[in-house]
Scaffold this motif. Structure first.
Motif, PDB file in Angstrom:
ATOM      1  N   ALA A  45       0.832  -1.207   0.000  1.00 49.14           N
ATOM      2  CA  ALA A  45       0.000   0.000   0.000  1.00 49.14           C
ATOM      3  C   ALA A  45       0.868   1.258   0.000  1.00 49.14           C
ATOM      4  O   ALA A  45       0.586   2.234  -0.720  1.00 49.14           O
ATOM      5  CB  ALA A  45      -0.934   0.005   1.205  1.00 49.14           C
ATOM      6  N   ALA A  46       1.939   1.224   0.811  1.00 44.54           N
ATOM      7  CA  ALA A  46       2.845   2.368   0.851  1.00 44.54           C
ATOM      8  C   ALA A  46       3.533   2.559  -0.491  1.00 44.54           C
ATOM      9  O   ALA A  46       3.733   3.696  -0.947  1.00 44.54           O
ATOM     10  CB  ALA A  46       3.880   2.197   1.956  1.00 44.54           C
ATOM     11  N   GLU A  48       2.302   1.740  -3.445  1.00 43.92           N
ATOM     12  CA  GLU A  48       1.315   2.289  -4.366  1.00 43.92           C
ATOM     13  C   GLU A  48       1.076   3.770  -4.073  1.00 43.92           C
ATOM     14  O   GLU A  48       0.962   4.587  -4.990  1.00 43.92           O
ATOM     15  CB  GLU A  48       0.006   1.508  -4.263  1.00 43.92           C
ATOM     16  N   LYS A  49       1.015   4.105  -2.765  1.00 48.69           N
ATOM     17  CA  LYS A  49       0.828   5.498  -2.378  1.00 48.69           C
ATOM     18  C   LYS A  49       2.025   6.333  -2.828  1.00 48.69           C
ATOM     19  O   LYS A  49       1.867   7.456  -3.325  1.00 48.69           O
ATOM     20  CB  LYS A  49       0.655   5.591  -0.865  1.00 48.69           C
ATOM     21  N   LYS A  52       1.786   6.946  -6.486  1.00 45.94           N
ATOM     22  CA  LYS A  52       0.772   7.973  -6.760  1.00 45.94           C
ATOM     23  C   LYS A  52       1.322   9.352  -6.416  1.00 45.94           C
ATOM     24  O   LYS A  52       1.152  10.307  -7.181  1.00 45.94           O
ATOM     25  CB  LYS A  52      -0.497   7.691  -5.963  1.00 45.94           C
ATOM     26  N   GLU A  53       1.991   9.493  -5.253  1.00 41.85           N
ATOM     27  CA  GLU A  53       2.572  10.770  -4.845  1.00 41.85           C
ATOM     28  C   GLU A  53       3.660  11.206  -5.818  1.00 41.85           C
ATOM     29  O   GLU A  53       3.790  12.396  -6.131  1.00 41.85           O
ATOM     30  CB  GLU A  53       3.123  10.680  -3.425  1.00 41.85           C
TER      31      GLU A  53
END
Length: 164
Positions: A45-46, A48-49, A52-53
């Motif tokens: 999740a991190a 993917e985040k 995205k960032e």
């Protein structure tokens, strides 16, 4: 097959062993597995985040760069316009200064011309008096003949021949 006490002892030992494992070993192992699964899920999740960032940051940096380029173009256009305005202002100042200098020079020339004319009038008057004195054989008094001299100067100024 014989059913004897050894088989019953092994069965009881196996049951105790399974109970011991279920009670004391299985929960920490399952907790470790669950914790590991959670850490892996959090890592994914991190990641993917972070992706995205990163994409958002790239998009933001491109927008900032585009804005900076636009501002740079505006600044260079403004600087060019200001430079052209300064050149035009300097030209107009130079033209007005030139006109002022020319006017001052013309005025000075007119003053010098007037002074030269006055000087020539005085010299012509003095020469005329000297000539008249020689002709008459006596000296002419400038004070007594001031009106005559003024008329002579006026006629000399006009460029007409003097009347006697």
């Amino acid at each position: 097959m014989d059913f004897n006490l050894t088989l019953i002892g092994q069965t009881i030992a196996m049951i105790v062993f399974v109970w011991f494992c279920m009670k004391w070993i299985w929960p920490p192992v399952m907790a470790a597995i669950e914790q590991r699964r959670k850490e892996i899920a959090d890592g994914i999740a991190a990641g993917e985040k972070g992706q995205k960032e990163l994409a958002d940051a790239r998009h933001g940096s491109e927008a900032i760069l585009a804005d900076a380029r636009q501002k740079a173009v505006q600044v260079t256009d403004l600087a060019a316009k200001r430079g052209n305005d300064l050149v035009a202002e300097a030209k107009s100042l130079a033209a007005s200064e030139s006109a002022r200098i020319v006017a001052a020079a013309k005025g000075e020339a007119a003053n010098e011309s007037a002074r030269a004319r006055d000087g020539l009038r005085k010299e012509v008057s003095a020469l005329a008096l000297a000539g008249a004195a020689k002709v008459l054989g006596r000296e002419v008094d400038a004070k007594t003949h001031a009106q005559l001299l003024d008329e002579l100067a006026a006629e000399l100024e006009k460029g007409a021949p003097a009347r006697g």
